[in-house]
Scaffold this active site. Structure first.
Site, mmCIF file in Angstrom:
data_model
loop_
_atom_site.group_PDB
_atom_site.id
_atom_site.type_symbol
_atom_site.label_atom_id
_atom_site.label_comp_id
_atom_site.label_asym_id
_atom_site.label_seq_id
_atom_site.Cartn_x
_atom_site.Cartn_y
_atom_site.Cartn_z
ATOM 1 C CG HIS A 110 -12.398 97.338 81.114
ATOM 2 N ND1 HIS A 110 -11.411 97.558 80.423
ATOM 3 C CD2 HIS A 110 -11.606 97.099 82.488
ATOM 4 C CE1 HIS A 110 -10.269 97.763 80.917
ATOM 5 N NE2 HIS A 110 -10.399 97.476 82.118
ATOM 6 N N GLY A 111 -16.268 95.299 79.682
ATOM 7 C CA GLY A 111 -17.745 95.234 79.827
ATOM 8 C C GLY A 111 -18.560 95.290 78.557
#
Length: 461
Positions: free
Chosen positions: A306-307
């Protein structure tokens, strides 16, 4: 339907439209998606034509190395360089390592996983490589779901580019309704919630317990309606073009435990990690300790997907801890293919509380900020000033947003047995009533439409 007698021209038009759609953001990254597509097209053919397992593995390793290498460079290079530099400084060493000004290509995490699944499935003999290059390009770049999913499998989507497609009135009406619901979720619910979530998180030092809790709840609905709204728009648009995309969300906030939540949230990613990481690691068939290891690996990798921030790693780890009790008690497969009932509201609220608590990590800019918010919530929850601050937000500033949220949840609950809640709403009522309902949704979208609205959250992933 355009070119209804020529499948080749239909697919070519989709490729052109998809590349224009993607290139509109930054044309330079068209070379990247084209390279990944060409690579895996020939890698799959190489795997299929290889006579030895060694050569098959070599081709697969090339696909994994190149695709994950590109993803790692664009998405994680600065993260690991900065983390390494910080670690050296903490240990007392001087760090001269510098980061690069790297632009993250939109949707790279999505189409990378989509091309990888194709090569892996060919390697596993789950499908044969397609000789149709245009169809494969269309599969990888299909614009409705290119930049934020659902992450499709070649076994499901690719065959749809290889068979005749004609206009289907009923499917098109269904697609329009689902896209309408997606726009409503994004523009009316998510963007309104974003206003207050951003206000509270960006100024978290000015807010106390209950107000911070309210901010976390607003973010919980923002991210759900933002992401699932995009999925509904993508699926609905695909139906207009004669395609069927997989369901990506199944009312996750009506889940009765964490295991059920993860079967209902971002399904295309959860099942991707299950099939291509968790099961190859041994799944839950390796004994308790190794199974726990596998659970943490899949959740932490999912967080990192996700990041590039330690907050996402912590978010994944926290969800792994959430999941462990139901796994160890063998309750993680409970509530399969059943819909929640009102009498199960306490279980739903408890699950939502756990999920929302974890979302604070997801939304915070750093672990320090997240810990500060958690500490402030715990310390000031009993404080009267905290209650007064939250009350002012609820009844004066965010009252319209809370009213819209209430309406949204009523519609979701009423339609929770359908792929999307308004699929059969007022289906047995006169046309006038149905059209009035759709007009009501459209009018709300028009009222809250902002030309420079909040970008879709998952575009950054």
């Amino acid at each position: 339907m355009i070119f209804k007698n020529s499948l080749k021209y239909q697919n070519t038009l989709i490729v052109i439209a998809s590349y224009i759609f993607y290139g509109w953001w930054d044309w330079r990254f068209l070379f990247l998606i084209a390279f990944s597509s060409i690579l895996d097209y020939f890698i799959a053919i190489g795997i299929h034509n290889s006579k030895s397992d060694r050569n098959k593995k070599l081709f697969l390793f090339t696909s994994l190395f190149v695709n994950l290498g590109l993803l790692g460079f664009f998405k994680y290079y600065n993260f690991f360089i900065d983390s390494f530099s910080t670690a050296l400084t903490t240990l007392g060493f001087q760090s001269n390592v510098t980061s690069l000004n790297i632009i993250l290509p939109v949707g790279i995490s999505f189409y990378t996983f989509q091309t990888l699944s194709y090569s892996i499935d060919v390697y596993r003999d789950k499908l044969k490589p397609t000789p149709n290059f245009i169809a494969f390009l269309a599969y990888v770049s299909f614009f409705p779901q290119l930049v934020a999913g659902p992450i499709e499998r070649a076994t499901h989507l690719l065959p749809q580019f290889l068979k005749e497609r004609r206009f289907n009135y009923n499917a098109s009406i269904d697609g329009l309704k689902q896209a309408l619901w997606g726009f409503f979720k994004k523009m009316v619910i998510a963007d309104n919630c974003a206003e207050f979530a951003n206000l509270i998180f960006n100024n978290h030092q000015d807010y106390q317990g209950w107000a911070l809790t309210l901010g976390a709840i607003f973010f919980a609905f923002q991210i759900y309606c933002d992401f699932s709204g995009y999925s509904d728009i993508a699926i609905g648009t695909a139906k207009l073009l004669g395609f069927d995309l997989m369901t990506n969300f199944k009312y996750p906030y009506f889940s009765r435990n964490i295991g059920e939540f993860w079967r209902r949230w971002h399904i295309s990613l959860s099942t991707w990690f299950r099939d291509y990481l968790y099961i190859p690691l041994g799944g839950s068939q390796m004994g308790t300790l190794l199974s726990i290891r596998n659970i943490f690996i899949i959740f932490i990798v999912s967080g990192l997907w996700h990041g590039a921030n330690w907050t996402f790693v912590a978010w994944g780890a926290l969800n792994a801890f959430y999941f462990l009790p139901s796994f160890l008690s063998k309750q993680n497969r409970k509530h399969l293919n059943t819909n929640a009932q009102l009498k199960e509201l306490p279980a739903m609220l408890f699950t939502f509380l756990l999920v929302t608590t974890a979302w604070i990590l997801f939304r915070a800019e750093s672990l320090t900020e997240a810990l500060s918010i958690y500490q402030n919530i715990i310390i000031s929850i009993p404080d009267f000033t905290s209650m007064k601050q939250a009350g002012a937000l609820m009844f004066y500033e965010a009252n319209y947003t809370l009213a819209l949220l209430t309406l949204f949840m009523i519609i979701e609950w009423h339609g929770r047995r359908n792929p999307y809640p308004i699929k059969t709403t007022f289906a047995k009522k006169p046309v006038f009533i149905r059209m009035s309902f759709y007009a009501f949704l459209i009018s709300l979208i028009g009222i809250y439409f902002v030309a420079e609205g909040t970008p879709f959250i998952y575009f950054q992933f």
